[in-house]
Scaffold this motif. Structure first.
Motif, PDB file in Angstrom:
ATOM      1  N   SER A  31      -0.201   2.798  -5.057  1.00  0.00           N
ATOM      2  CA  SER A  31      -1.310   1.865  -5.234  1.00  0.00           C
ATOM      3  C   SER A  31      -0.754   0.521  -5.679  1.00  0.00           C
ATOM      4  O   SER A  31       0.100   0.451  -6.547  1.00  0.00           O
ATOM      5  CB  SER A  31      -2.283   2.386  -6.292  1.00  0.00           C
ATOM      6  OG  SER A  31      -3.240   1.400  -6.612  1.00  0.00           O
ATOM      7  N   GLU A  32      -1.255  -0.547  -5.079  1.00  0.00           N
ATOM      8  CA  GLU A  32      -0.884  -1.901  -5.502  1.00  0.00           C
ATOM      9  C   GLU A  32      -1.780  -2.375  -6.646  1.00  0.00           C
ATOM     10  O   GLU A  32      -1.380  -3.216  -7.444  1.00  0.00           O
ATOM     11  CB  GLU A  32      -0.986  -2.874  -4.325  1.00  0.00           C
ATOM     12  CG  GLU A  32      -0.032  -2.561  -3.183  1.00  0.00           C
ATOM     13  CD  GLU A  32       1.427  -2.701  -3.564  1.00  0.00           C
ATOM     14  OE1 GLU A  32       1.752  -3.619  -4.342  1.00  0.00           O
ATOM     15  OE2 GLU A  32       2.239  -1.895  -3.079  1.00  0.00           O
ATOM     16  N   LYS A  33      -3.020  -1.845  -6.700  1.00  0.00           N
ATOM     17  CA  LYS A  33      -4.002  -2.231  -7.717  1.00  0.00           C
ATOM     18  C   LYS A  33      -4.694  -0.964  -8.205  1.00  0.00           C
ATOM     19  O   LYS A  33      -5.787  -0.617  -7.756  1.00  0.00           O
ATOM     20  CB  LYS A  33      -5.011  -3.213  -7.134  1.00  0.00           C
ATOM     21  CG  LYS A  33      -4.385  -4.504  -6.668  1.00  0.00           C
ATOM     22  CD  LYS A  33      -5.402  -5.422  -6.038  1.00  0.00           C
ATOM     23  CE  LYS A  33      -4.717  -6.703  -5.575  1.00  0.00           C
ATOM     24  NZ  LYS A  33      -5.663  -7.592  -4.898  1.00  0.00           N
ATOM     25  N   LEU A  34      -4.058  -0.269  -9.112  1.00  0.00           N
ATOM     26  CA  LEU A  34      -4.500   1.046  -9.548  1.00  0.00           C
ATOM     27  C   LEU A  34      -5.920   1.041 -10.102  1.00  0.00           C
ATOM     28  O   LEU A  34      -6.733   1.896  -9.736  1.00  0.00           O
ATOM     29  CB  LEU A  34      -3.517   1.629 -10.570  1.00  0.00           C
ATOM     30  CG  LEU A  34      -3.780   3.059 -11.014  1.00  0.00           C
ATOM     31  CD1 LEU A  34      -3.764   4.018  -9.832  1.00  0.00           C
ATOM     32  CD2 LEU A  34      -2.761   3.480 -12.053  1.00  0.00           C
ATOM     33  N   ASP A  35      -6.242   0.101 -10.970  1.00  0.00           N
ATOM     34  CA  ASP A  35      -7.583   0.080 -11.565  1.00  0.00           C
ATOM     35  C   ASP A  35      -8.669  -0.077 -10.500  1.00  0.00           C
ATOM     36  O   ASP A  35      -9.692   0.608 -10.540  1.00  0.00           O
ATOM     37  CB  ASP A  35      -7.690  -1.027 -12.614  1.00  0.00           C
ATOM     38  CG  ASP A  35      -6.767  -0.783 -13.797  1.00  0.00           C
ATOM     39  OD1 ASP A  35      -6.751   0.350 -14.317  1.00  0.00           O
ATOM     40  OD2 ASP A  35      -6.051  -1.720 -14.198  1.00  0.00           O
ATOM     41  N   GLU A  36      -8.445  -0.964  -9.536  1.00  0.00           N
ATOM     42  CA  GLU A  36      -9.418  -1.161  -8.451  1.00  0.00           C
ATOM     43  C   GLU A  36      -9.530   0.090  -7.584  1.00  0.00           C
ATOM     44  O   GLU A  36     -10.625   0.476  -7.176  1.00  0.00           O
ATOM     45  CB  GLU A  36      -9.022  -2.357  -7.598  1.00  0.00           C
ATOM     46  CG  GLU A  36      -9.179  -3.681  -8.296  1.00  0.00           C
ATOM     47  CD  GLU A  36      -8.722  -4.849  -7.443  1.00  0.00           C
ATOM     48  OE1 GLU A  36      -8.724  -4.730  -6.194  1.00  0.00           O
ATOM     49  OE2 GLU A  36      -8.365  -5.890  -8.025  1.00  0.00           O
ATOM     50  N   GLY A  39      -9.281  21.162  -4.501  1.00  0.00           N
ATOM     51  CA  GLY A  39      -8.755  21.177  -5.856  1.00  0.00           C
ATOM     52  C   GLY A  39      -7.282  20.825  -5.917  1.00  0.00           C
ATOM     53  O   GLY A  39      -6.679  20.826  -6.988  1.00  0.00           O
ATOM     54  N   ASN A  40      -6.670  20.514  -4.758  1.00  0.00           N
ATOM     55  CA  ASN A  40      -5.278  20.065  -4.745  1.00  0.00           C
ATOM     56  C   ASN A  40      -5.189  18.736  -5.473  1.00  0.00           C
ATOM     57  O   ASN A  40      -5.992  17.839  -5.239  1.00  0.00           O
ATOM     58  CB  ASN A  40      -4.782  19.874  -3.308  1.00  0.00           C
ATOM     59  CG  ASN A  40      -4.709  21.160  -2.541  1.00  0.00           C
ATOM     60  OD1 ASN A  40      -4.100  22.127  -2.992  1.00  0.00           O
ATOM     61  ND2 ASN A  40      -5.336  21.193  -1.386  1.00  0.00           N
ATOM     62  N   GLN A  41      -4.211  18.608  -6.344  1.00  0.00           N
ATOM     63  CA  GLN A  41      -4.059  17.371  -7.090  1.00  0.00           C
ATOM     64  C   GLN A  41      -3.113  16.416  -6.378  1.00  0.00           C
ATOM     65  O   GLN A  41      -2.115  16.837  -5.789  1.00  0.00           O
ATOM     66  CB  GLN A  41      -3.561  17.669  -8.512  1.00  0.00           C
ATOM     67  CG  GLN A  41      -4.610  18.403  -9.320  1.00  0.00           C
ATOM     68  CD  GLN A  41      -4.229  18.534 -10.767  1.00  0.00           C
ATOM     69  OE1 GLN A  41      -3.090  18.379 -11.157  1.00  0.00           O
ATOM     70  NE2 GLN A  41      -5.211  18.834 -11.592  1.00  0.00           N
ATOM     71  N   ILE A  42      -3.462  15.120  -6.442  1.00  0.00           N
ATOM     72  CA  ILE A  42      -2.686  14.054  -5.824  1.00  0.00           C
ATOM     73  C   ILE A  42      -2.502  12.959  -6.857  1.00  0.00           C
ATOM     74  O   ILE A  42      -3.475  12.493  -7.452  1.00  0.00           O
ATOM     75  CB  ILE A  42      -3.444  13.490  -4.596  1.00  0.00           C
ATOM     76  CG1 ILE A  42      -3.734  14.604  -3.587  1.00  0.00           C
ATOM     77  CG2 ILE A  42      -2.650  12.348  -3.953  1.00  0.00           C
ATOM     78  CD1 ILE A  42      -4.799  14.243  -2.591  1.00  0.00           C
ATOM     79  N   GLU A  43      -1.262  12.558  -7.053  1.00  0.00           N
ATOM     80  CA  GLU A  43      -0.986  11.491  -8.001  1.00  0.00           C
ATOM     81  C   GLU A  43      -1.132  10.149  -7.283  1.00  0.00           C
ATOM     82  O   GLU A  43      -0.765  10.021  -6.112  1.00  0.00           O
ATOM     83  CB  GLU A  43       0.456  11.655  -8.493  1.00  0.00           C
ATOM     84  CG  GLU A  43       0.859  10.702  -9.576  1.00  0.00           C
ATOM     85  CD  GLU A  43       2.255  11.005 -10.072  1.00  0.00           C
ATOM     86  OE1 GLU A  43       2.366  11.687 -11.107  1.00  0.00           O
ATOM     87  OE2 GLU A  43       3.221  10.571  -9.430  1.00  0.00           O
ATOM     88  N   ILE A  44      -1.666   9.171  -7.982  1.00  0.00           N
ATOM     89  CA  ILE A  44      -1.706   7.806  -7.468  1.00  0.00           C
ATOM     90  C   ILE A  44      -0.903   6.957  -8.440  1.00  0.00           C
ATOM     91  O   ILE A  44      -1.191   6.908  -9.627  1.00  0.00           O
ATOM     92  CB  ILE A  44      -3.152   7.281  -7.347  1.00  0.00           C
ATOM     93  CG1 ILE A  44      -3.941   8.191  -6.407  1.00  0.00           C
ATOM     94  CG2 ILE A  44      -3.146   5.850  -6.816  1.00  0.00           C
ATOM     95  CD1 ILE A  44      -5.375   7.806  -6.245  1.00  0.00           C
ATOM     96  N   LEU A  45       0.140   6.311  -7.923  1.00  0.00           N
ATOM     97  CA  LEU A  45       1.140   5.646  -8.734  1.00  0.00           C
ATOM     98  C   LEU A  45       1.175   4.148  -8.438  1.00  0.00           C
ATOM     99  O   LEU A  45       1.234   3.746  -7.278  1.00  0.00           O
ATOM    100  CB  LEU A  45       2.515   6.264  -8.449  1.00  0.00           C
ATOM    101  CG  LEU A  45       3.726   5.664  -9.109  1.00  0.00           C
ATOM    102  CD1 LEU A  45       3.661   5.795 -10.607  1.00  0.00           C
ATOM    103  CD2 LEU A  45       4.986   6.337  -8.574  1.00  0.00           C
ATOM    104  N   GLU A  46       1.130   3.366  -9.489  1.00  0.00           N
ATOM    105  CA  GLU A  46       1.311   1.920  -9.384  1.00  0.00           C
ATOM    106  C   GLU A  46       2.645   1.581 -10.050  1.00  0.00           C
ATOM    107  O   GLU A  46       2.817   1.812 -11.257  1.00  0.00           O
ATOM    108  CB  GLU A  46       0.175   1.189 -10.088  1.00  0.00           C
ATOM    109  CG  GLU A  46       0.308  -0.325 -10.066  1.00  0.00           C
ATOM    110  CD  GLU A  46      -0.777  -0.986 -10.891  1.00  0.00           C
ATOM    111  OE1 GLU A  46      -1.698  -1.545 -10.297  1.00  0.00           O
ATOM    112  OE2 GLU A  46      -0.698  -0.917 -12.140  1.00  0.00           O
ATOM    113  N   PHE A  47       3.578   1.057  -9.271  1.00  0.00           N
ATOM    114  CA  PHE A  47       4.892   0.689  -9.813  1.00  0.00           C
ATOM    115  C   PHE A  47       4.770  -0.579 -10.631  1.00  0.00           C
ATOM    116  O   PHE A  47       3.987  -1.476 -10.302  1.00  0.00           O
ATOM    117  CB  PHE A  47       5.907   0.505  -8.694  1.00  0.00           C
ATOM    118  CG  PHE A  47       6.280   1.782  -8.004  1.00  0.00           C
ATOM    119  CD1 PHE A  47       7.233   2.630  -8.570  1.00  0.00           C
ATOM    120  CD2 PHE A  47       5.675   2.155  -6.817  1.00  0.00           C
ATOM    121  CE1 PHE A  47       7.569   3.823  -7.945  1.00  0.00           C
ATOM    122  CE2 PHE A  47       6.005   3.343  -6.186  1.00  0.00           C
ATOM    123  CZ  PHE A  47       6.959   4.176  -6.754  1.00  0.00           C
ATOM    124  N   SER A  48       5.567  -0.684 -11.709  1.00  0.00           N
ATOM    125  CA  SER A  48       5.605  -1.902 -12.520  1.00  0.00           C
ATOM    126  C   SER A  48       6.106  -3.046 -11.674  1.00  0.00           C
ATOM    127  O   SER A  48       6.958  -2.865 -10.815  1.00  0.00           O
ATOM    128  CB  SER A  48       6.529  -1.717 -13.724  1.00  0.00           C
ATOM    129  OG  SER A  48       6.046  -0.702 -14.559  1.00  0.00           O
TER     130      SER A  48
END
Length: 118
Positions: free
Chosen positions: A70-75, A108-117
């Protein structure tokens, strides 16, 4: 040598419900249908395969956690919540490369959404 992953298969309970989640809510495009129970999604060099499975463990007991960038995790979190996607954490969590949250697909499969610093 067996050191190159060629696909990531995600076992799902309902192929149509999962196809809607991955294509309409997350934005993946269908690459190919393999009958009624297997669909390949386009994803650079590593295709994602959705496969209907009758022998699922609910919740899934796997230890593999795919991650989306994600480039904009909060959005992105807000947009996913508005679409009815289950977001596990109230707020993103810090991690060594940046921040992340976890969502669940209809199975119910979990997926991580990652925003790099930055």
């Amino acid at each position: 040598m067996l050191n190159e992953i060629c696909a990531l298969t995600i076992k799902v309970k309902d192929i149509q419900e999962s196809l809607y989640f991955y294509s309409e809510l997350l934005g993946f495009q269908v690459s190919k249908y393999y009958g009624e129970s297997i669909v390949s999604l386009q994803h650079k060099d590593l295709p994602i395969i959705l496969e209907k499975a009758n022998d699922l463990h609910l919740p899934p007991k796997g230890n593999v956690l795919p991650a989306l960038v994600s480039e904009k995790l909060d959005e992105d979190i807000q947009a996913l919540r508005e679409k009815g996607v289950t977001v596990i954490f109230d707020e993103p969590k810090p991690c060594p490369p940046g921040r992340y949250t976890v969502i669940e697909d209809p199975t119910g499969n979990q997926i991580e959404i990652l925003e790099f610093s930055k």
